[in-house]
Design a protein around this motif. Structure first.
Motif, PDB file in Angstrom:
ATOM      1  N   VAL A 286       0.840  -1.206   0.000  1.00  0.00           N
ATOM      2  CA  VAL A 286       0.000   0.000   0.000  1.00  0.00           C
ATOM      3  C   VAL A 286       0.868   1.247   0.000  1.00  0.00           C
ATOM      4  O   VAL A 286       0.581   2.221  -0.710  1.00  0.00           O
ATOM      5  N   VAL A 287       1.972   1.199   0.781  1.00  0.00           N
ATOM      6  CA  VAL A 287       2.888   2.353   0.783  1.00  0.00           C
ATOM      7  C   VAL A 287       3.423   2.589  -0.616  1.00  0.00           C
ATOM      8  O   VAL A 287       3.515   3.720  -1.108  1.00  0.00           O
ATOM      9  N   LYS A 288       3.762   1.493  -1.306  1.00  0.00           N
ATOM     10  CA  LYS A 288       4.289   1.590  -2.669  1.00  0.00           C
ATOM     11  C   LYS A 288       3.218   2.147  -3.608  1.00  0.00           C
ATOM     12  O   LYS A 288       3.500   2.962  -4.491  1.00  0.00           O
ATOM     13  N   LEU A 289       1.962   1.742  -3.395  1.00  0.00           N
ATOM     14  CA  LEU A 289       0.851   2.231  -4.222  1.00  0.00           C
ATOM     15  C   LEU A 289       0.756   3.751  -4.199  1.00  0.00           C
ATOM     16  O   LEU A 289       0.469   4.392  -5.207  1.00  0.00           O
TER      17      LEU A 289
ATOM     18  N   ALA B  28       8.861  -7.304  -0.226  1.00  0.00           N
ATOM     19  CA  ALA B  28       7.630  -7.510   0.534  1.00  0.00           C
ATOM     20  C   ALA B  28       6.428  -7.162  -0.312  1.00  0.00           C
ATOM     21  O   ALA B  28       5.398  -7.856  -0.309  1.00  0.00           O
ATOM     22  N   ALA B  29       6.548  -6.048  -1.046  1.00  0.00           N
ATOM     23  CA  ALA B  29       5.435  -5.613  -1.883  1.00  0.00           C
ATOM     24  C   ALA B  29       5.130  -6.656  -2.944  1.00  0.00           C
ATOM     25  O   ALA B  29       3.958  -6.952  -3.223  1.00  0.00           O
ATOM     26  N   ALA B  30       6.178  -7.219  -3.523  1.00  0.00           N
ATOM     27  CA  ALA B  30       5.979  -8.240  -4.561  1.00  0.00           C
ATOM     28  C   ALA B  30       5.279  -9.466  -3.980  1.00  0.00           C
ATOM     29  O   ALA B  30       4.388 -10.039  -4.603  1.00  0.00           O
ATOM     30  N   ARG B  31       5.655  -9.828  -2.740  1.00  0.00           N
ATOM     31  CA  ARG B  31       5.016 -10.976  -2.089  1.00  0.00           C
ATOM     32  C   ARG B  31       3.540 -10.689  -1.864  1.00  0.00           C
ATOM     33  O   ARG B  31       2.700 -11.567  -1.910  1.00  0.00           O
ATOM     34  N   ALA B  32       3.195  -9.414  -1.601  1.00  0.00           N
ATOM     35  CA  ALA B  32       1.811  -9.086  -1.255  1.00  0.00           C
ATOM     36  C   ALA B  32       0.919  -8.881  -2.464  1.00  0.00           C
ATOM     37  O   ALA B  32      -0.308  -8.827  -2.323  1.00  0.00           O
ATOM     38  N   ALA B  33       1.533  -8.776  -3.678  1.00  0.00           N
ATOM     39  CA  ALA B  33       0.738  -8.449  -4.869  1.00  0.00           C
ATOM     40  C   ALA B  33      -0.420  -9.415  -5.083  1.00  0.00           C
ATOM     41  O   ALA B  33      -1.560  -8.988  -5.285  1.00  0.00           O
ATOM     42  N   PRO B  34      -0.167 -10.755  -5.029  1.00  0.00           N
ATOM     43  CA  PRO B  34      -1.306 -11.655  -5.216  1.00  0.00           C
ATOM     44  C   PRO B  34      -2.339 -11.540  -4.100  1.00  0.00           C
ATOM     45  O   PRO B  34      -3.558 -11.663  -4.352  1.00  0.00           O
ATOM     46  N   VAL B  35      -1.890 -11.294  -2.875  1.00  0.00           N
ATOM     47  CA  VAL B  35      -2.830 -11.149  -1.757  1.00  0.00           C
ATOM     48  C   VAL B  35      -3.734  -9.948  -2.005  1.00  0.00           C
ATOM     49  O   VAL B  35      -4.948  -9.992  -1.796  1.00  0.00           O
ATOM     50  N   PHE B  36      -3.133  -8.824  -2.448  1.00  0.00           N
ATOM     51  CA  PHE B  36      -3.919  -7.632  -2.720  1.00  0.00           C
ATOM     52  C   PHE B  36      -4.975  -7.916  -3.785  1.00  0.00           C
ATOM     53  O   PHE B  36      -6.138  -7.553  -3.630  1.00  0.00           O
ATOM     54  N   ALA B  37      -4.547  -8.600  -4.867  1.00  0.00           N
ATOM     55  CA  ALA B  37      -5.470  -8.912  -5.966  1.00  0.00           C
ATOM     56  C   ALA B  37      -6.626  -9.769  -5.463  1.00  0.00           C
ATOM     57  O   ALA B  37      -7.775  -9.594  -5.866  1.00  0.00           O
ATOM     58  N   GLU B  38      -6.290 -10.645  -4.521  1.00  0.00           N
ATOM     59  CA  GLU B  38      -7.309 -11.582  -4.056  1.00  0.00           C
ATOM     60  C   GLU B  38      -8.239 -10.953  -3.010  1.00  0.00           C
ATOM     61  O   GLU B  38      -9.451 -11.120  -3.071  1.00  0.00           O
TER      62      GLU B  38
ATOM     63  N   CYS C 283      -8.130  -7.459  -1.662  1.00  0.00           N
ATOM     64  CA  CYS C 283      -8.407  -6.017  -1.570  1.00  0.00           C
ATOM     65  C   CYS C 283      -8.994  -5.440  -2.845  1.00  0.00           C
ATOM     66  O   CYS C 283      -9.769  -4.478  -2.808  1.00  0.00           O
ATOM     67  N   ALA C 284      -8.589  -5.992  -3.995  1.00  0.00           N
ATOM     68  CA  ALA C 284      -8.917  -5.360  -5.271  1.00  0.00           C
ATOM     69  C   ALA C 284     -10.417  -5.292  -5.517  1.00  0.00           C
ATOM     70  O   ALA C 284     -10.886  -4.433  -6.266  1.00  0.00           O
ATOM     71  N   SER C 285     -11.179  -6.207  -4.881  1.00  0.00           N
ATOM     72  CA  SER C 285     -12.619  -6.197  -5.137  1.00  0.00           C
ATOM     73  C   SER C 285     -13.255  -4.870  -4.729  1.00  0.00           C
ATOM     74  O   SER C 285     -14.243  -4.432  -5.327  1.00  0.00           O
TER      75      SER C 285
ATOM     76  N   HIS D  97     -11.038  -1.912  -3.441  1.00  0.00           N
ATOM     77  CA  HIS D  97     -10.117  -0.793  -3.701  1.00  0.00           C
ATOM     78  C   HIS D  97      -9.685  -0.732  -5.159  1.00  0.00           C
ATOM     79  O   HIS D  97      -8.973   0.202  -5.539  1.00  0.00           O
ATOM     80  N   GLY D  98     -10.075  -1.731  -5.957  1.00  0.00           N
ATOM     81  CA  GLY D  98      -9.714  -1.746  -7.368  1.00  0.00           C
ATOM     82  C   GLY D  98      -8.365  -2.393  -7.568  1.00  0.00           C
ATOM     83  O   GLY D  98      -7.532  -2.424  -6.663  1.00  0.00           O
ATOM     84  N   VAL D  99      -8.185  -2.884  -8.796  1.00  0.00           N
ATOM     85  CA  VAL D  99      -6.933  -3.567  -9.115  1.00  0.00           C
ATOM     86  C   VAL D  99      -5.748  -2.623  -8.964  1.00  0.00           C
ATOM     87  O   VAL D  99      -4.695  -2.977  -8.446  1.00  0.00           O
ATOM     88  N   ASP D 100      -5.961  -1.351  -9.367  1.00  0.00           N
ATOM     89  CA  ASP D 100      -4.862  -0.387  -9.280  1.00  0.00           C
ATOM     90  C   ASP D 100      -4.871   0.365  -7.952  1.00  0.00           C
ATOM     91  O   ASP D 100      -4.106   1.310  -7.766  1.00  0.00           O
ATOM     92  N   GLY D 101      -5.809   0.029  -7.038  1.00  0.00           N
ATOM     93  CA  GLY D 101      -5.835   0.670  -5.718  1.00  0.00           C
ATOM     94  C   GLY D 101      -6.468   2.041  -5.711  1.00  0.00           C
ATOM     95  O   GLY D 101      -6.312   2.797  -4.758  1.00  0.00           O
ATOM     96  N   ARG D 102      -7.180   2.397  -6.786  1.00  0.00           N
ATOM     97  CA  ARG D 102      -7.746   3.753  -6.855  1.00  0.00           C
ATOM     98  C   ARG D 102      -9.103   3.869  -6.138  1.00  0.00           C
ATOM     99  O   ARG D 102      -9.747   4.913  -6.189  1.00  0.00           O
ATOM    100  N   GLY D 103      -9.529   2.806  -5.517  1.00  0.00           N
ATOM    101  CA  GLY D 103     -10.750   2.880  -4.717  1.00  0.00           C
ATOM    102  C   GLY D 103     -12.009   2.835  -5.551  1.00  0.00           C
ATOM    103  O   GLY D 103     -11.994   2.759  -6.774  1.00  0.00           O
ATOM    104  N   MET D 104     -13.147   2.866  -4.878  1.00  0.00           N
ATOM    105  CA  MET D 104     -14.429   2.776  -5.549  1.00  0.00           C
ATOM    106  C   MET D 104     -15.445   3.519  -4.685  1.00  0.00           C
ATOM    107  O   MET D 104     -15.732   3.108  -3.558  1.00  0.00           O
ATOM    108  N   GLN D 105     -15.960   4.652  -5.194  1.00  0.00           N
ATOM    109  CA  GLN D 105     -16.839   5.472  -4.352  1.00  0.00           C
ATOM    110  C   GLN D 105     -18.196   4.816  -4.129  1.00  0.00           C
ATOM    111  O   GLN D 105     -18.856   5.090  -3.128  1.00  0.00           O
ATOM    112  N   SER D 106     -18.616   3.909  -5.060  1.00  0.00           N
ATOM    113  CA  SER D 106     -19.929   3.296  -4.891  1.00  0.00           C
ATOM    114  C   SER D 106     -19.979   2.424  -3.639  1.00  0.00           C
ATOM    115  O   SER D 106     -21.051   2.236  -3.058  1.00  0.00           O
ATOM    116  N   VAL D 107     -18.811   1.883  -3.228  1.00  0.00           N
ATOM    117  CA  VAL D 107     -18.804   1.078  -2.003  1.00  0.00           C
ATOM    118  C   VAL D 107     -18.015   1.768  -0.889  1.00  0.00           C
ATOM    119  O   VAL D 107     -17.753   1.171   0.143  1.00  0.00           O
ATOM    120  N   GLY D 108     -17.668   3.028  -1.090  1.00  0.00           N
ATOM    121  CA  GLY D 108     -16.986   3.784  -0.039  1.00  0.00           C
ATOM    122  C   GLY D 108     -15.567   3.345   0.195  1.00  0.00           C
ATOM    123  O   GLY D 108     -15.022   3.564   1.277  1.00  0.00           O
TER     124      GLY D 108
END
Lengths: 501, 288
Positions: B193-196, B205-215, B217-219, B221-232
């Motif tokens: 997240v800091v890298k984002l 560490a960030a590389a290790r977390a990439a698949p975890v984030f996709a699995e 968080c991305a639903s 916060h979005g794949v690119d981490g830009r968030g989604m206002q419809s779900v806050g």
């Protein structure tokens, strides 16, 4: 100011009060004041009508000043739009002062300060040169008292008739003359207070609404106050206002010196005084025949032959009275005249009288008057047509956007002093690339705001500076508002929030 | 009848009463005091007649003036409603965009909004609306639930996690506390997240977390981490952090999944007031 000290011995030696304690009232009684009390009652003054040069000047000044006072509010003056059409108007409701083509806002009250200082310095200068001309000729107290005496004379006759009337017991004749005089006085007083209020409201409107109870409360109160003061001051108090209430007689003694003109009795020429029979020689005696005319015409009730006095308002009526008598006697006039102490003394010593108008004091007064007049005029002419004031937001002082851009909020107050609507363009200088916006509007390099004629408009303006991490915490900036040739600017600061990181 | 006599010491008459040899001096009250007392009695009688005074079985005496504080308050409130009526009806008819674009309506909304904001919102969001930790900043251009006029109006109406049937609801899982992820994965995700957000981070560490984030968080916060206002779901790539920007704060948020509550204002503020408030917040914010 040198004063002539009366060296004649008192008529009776001072009594000793050592034997018993005597009250002030008893002492007053002993001195001939029948009623007693701490204070001497006013001695009634019955100024006699006089004709002559100075009296004519006084009539002219009386008519001119009263005319200015009564006519001024009725002069109409074309102004655009809904602005008042009255040439001279103090508009408290609209918070404006109108004087023909000049319009002043409340914050320009310093112009009045300038006028007041000019008035004071002008009085100083005139007093130093020619004595108390203001008191003798133009002061409202003098003008209205003069007017009241005209009325008094019309109802009760001249000096001797008035004195006889006052000594009479109450009769129908006395009653109707006194009643008529006081009613006329009250009428004039009401006219005075009534004219005053027209300076503060549209005169043609107020003269209608006043009578049907629709005028402003301030108009009724001011009218009542001025009616009361005019009637009391000019009818009842008269010279006591000058002698006891007015500070100017005290102040002016510091303005006068031995070269100032003032009404003076030429003691060397007049003394020794005494009665003179027709055909008698004028050798070995003064020109004063002790006819007392200078005393009976004096509105202040003094004897000018006692020398210059605090009470003397320099009106010159005694000059006229004396000249009249001297003319009939075939003697040269000017035994009482506007003259300077220095010149009188010089003539008494057989030297040539010299009048010095240019003296350090007069030069200083004239210089100070010129400086203040120039400053006031400069301030009046140099008033900007538009004025800008900026207040920065206090909470929040800055807002950081998601990309690091920083926004500051300001309230701009734009005053449009012209009589036409103007669309002002607002720009911000001092920081590169800023964008300006108003609440709920898209941002741009500048903002346009319409300020109606003769109004102040408050505008909220957001200034957003592009991201720049190296910016100092506080940056100087400047707002400029411009419409054609009209421009105004104001300094301000832009807070980047750098100190808060 | 008591025996009145004059006391020798003071020269004052006594009342004549005697208790065990002690006698009382008769020092009357000052006359003015008595008159004040009589005056008060007279005033009270006049007051009983004019004003509501005596309780009875069925109500109370009304008094000749029929004064009632309740009626005064009611009529004052009615007068206020009448006074506000014109403005309120304008606010009812106009759309949010119309209110914001019309200078007169916006000025009205700004006035109403500022006062209502100070009374109700400033407690959490601050008088200047800049918020604080856990309380969103309303002056910038970052919005959790959308920054359009309609979004703001809706958020004020239903609230966030407020219990209102139409509430704004999002739930960040407490990955660490609920043991959804092992602590090492939470640490790795923190670096990711800091890298984002464009800051230097532990690349491995960030590389290790990439698949975890996709699995995990991305639903939201979005794949690119830009968030989604419809779900806050907040944008993780900008510089805005509701609960703090440093690693400890981010890690704590992944661990515990905090979420604040904003009450619904539907029952407390009239729709016109909410409209004015929405325009006030939108107009003074950094846009969207």
């Amino acid at each position: 100011m040198p004063t002539l000290i009366d060296k004649t011995p008192p008529k009776s030696p001072p009594k000793s009060y050592a034997s018993t304690a005597v009250s002030a009232a008893a002492r007053a009684k002993a001195k001939g004041d029948a009623k007693g009390g701490l204070y001497k009652p006013r001695e009634p003054i019955y100024p006699k009508l006089v004709h002559g040069r100075w009296r004519t000047v006084k009539w002219a000044v009386l008519i001119a000043t009263l005319a200015v006072y009564y006519i001024t509010p009725w002069i109409r003056w074309a102004r655009p739009g809904d602005l008042p059409q009255q040439a001279v108007l103090v508009d408290f409701t609209g918070r404006r002062f109108y004087f023909f083509d000049i319009q002043l806002w409340p914050q320009e009250v310093y112009i009045f300060t300038g006028l007041m200082v000019m008035g004071a310095l002008g009085l100083f200068l005139v007093s130093a040169l020619f004595g108390r001309l203001w008191c003798g000729y133009t002061c409202p107290q003098t003008v209205w008292t003069d007017l009241y005496i005209v009325v008094e004379r019309a109802f009760e006759g001249d000096r001797n008739a008035r004195m006889r009337l006052d000594a009479q017991p109450l009769s129908f004749n006395k009653l109707w003359r006194k009643t008529g005089k006081h009613l006329t006085w009250l009428g004039i007083a009401f006219g005075t207070g009534g004219a005053w209020i027209f300076y503060f409201h549209d005169a043609p409107t107020l003269i209608r609404t006043f009578w049907i109870g629709q005028g402003a409360m301030t108009a009724y109160v001011s009218c009542a106050l001025l009616t009361a003061t005019t009637y009391i001051f000019a009818g009842w108090m008269r010279e006591q206002v000058c002698t006891y209430m007015c500070p100017w007689p005290r102040i002016q003694s510091a303005m006068l010196d031995e070269h100032s003109l003032q009404v003076a009795y030429l003691r060397d020429r007049g003394e020794p005084r005494g009665a003179h029979k027709k055909g008698q020689s004028w050798e070995d005696r003064g020109d004063c025949i002790d006819c007392n005319q200078c005393v009976v015409v004096c509105p202040m009730g003094i004897d000018i032959r006692d020398g210059s006095q605090l009470e003397c308002i320099n009106c010159g009526l005694c000059v006229d009275a004396c000249d009249d008598i001297l003319g009939r006697l075939g003697r040269p006039t000017g035994l009482i005249a506007y003259d300077s102490v220095d010149a009188v003394a010089a003539r008494a010593n057989g030297q040539k009288a010299v009048y010095k108008l240019v003296r350090p004091r007069t030069v200083f007064y004239a210089f100070a008057l010129a400086v203040v007049s120039a400053l006031t005029l400069w301030a009046l002419i140099g008033r900007p047509e538009a004025e800008l004031h900026v207040i920065g937001d206090r909470n929040p002082v800055f807002v950081r956007m998601h990309d690091g851009a920083v926004r500051n909020g300001y309230t701009l107050k734009i005053a449009n002093r012209t009589f036409a609507d103007h669309r002002f363009e607002i720009v911000f200088s001092g920081i590169e690339g800023v964008r300006l916006s108003q609440p709920g509007r898209a941002a741009g390099a500048s903002i346009g705001v319409v300020v109606p004629a003769d109004q102040v408009v408050a505008v909220r303006v957001f200034v957003t500076a592009p991201p720049n991490d190296l910016r100092p915490a506080s940056l100087p900036g400047r707002f400029v508002v411009r419409s054609g040739d009209i421009e105004s600017s104001a300094k301000t600061v832009f807070l980047s929030g750098a100190a808060n990181q | 009848m008591a025996d009145r006599e004059t006391d020798d010491v003071t020269g004052t008459e006594t009342t004549g009463h005697e208790w065990d040899g002690i006698r009382e001096l008769d020092t009357p009250l000052p006359r003015w005091w008595l008159w004040v007392w009589y005056g008060s009695i007279a005033f009270a009688i006049v007051y009983w007649i004019l004003m509501p005074a005596w309780p009875g079985v069925h109500g109370y005496t009304k008094g000749l003036l029929h004064h009632s504080d309740r009626a005064d308050v009611a009529s004052d409130l009615h007068a206020l409603d009448v006074q506000r009526g014109a403005g309120a009806s304008m606010m009812r008819k106009a759309s949010l965009e119309q209110i914001e674009q019309d200078p007169k309506l916006q000025a009205y909304a700004q006035q109403v909004g500022q006062s209502v904001f100070g009374d109700n919102c400033a407690t959490c969001h601050g008088v200047g609306g800049t918020g604080g930790k856990g309380y969103p900043n309303l002056r910038d251009d970052v919005w959790l639930w959308g920054g359009s006029l309609q979004d703001i109006q809706h958020t004020i109406t239903v609230g966030v996690r407020s219990g209102h049937p139409g509430q704004r609801l999002s739930q960040m899982p407490a990955f660490g506390r609920d043991e959804l992820l092992p602590p090492a994965a939470v640490s790795d995700l923190t670096e990711y997240v800091v890298k984002l957000s464009g800051r230097p981070a532990d690349a491995a560490a960030a590389a290790r977390a990439a698949p975890v984030f996709a699995e995990q968080c991305a639903s939201c916060h979005g794949v690119d981490g830009r968030g989604m206002q419809s779900v806050g779901a907040p944008n993780l790539t900008d510089g805005e952090w509701l609960y703090g920007a440093d690693r400890t704060a981010i890690r704590g948020q992944i661990h515990a999944g905090n979420g604040g509550v904003m009450p619904t204002w539907e029952s407390r503020l009239s729709p016109e007031t909410i409209k004015a408030l929405a325009v006030y917040i939108h107009a003074n914010a950094g846009g969207q």
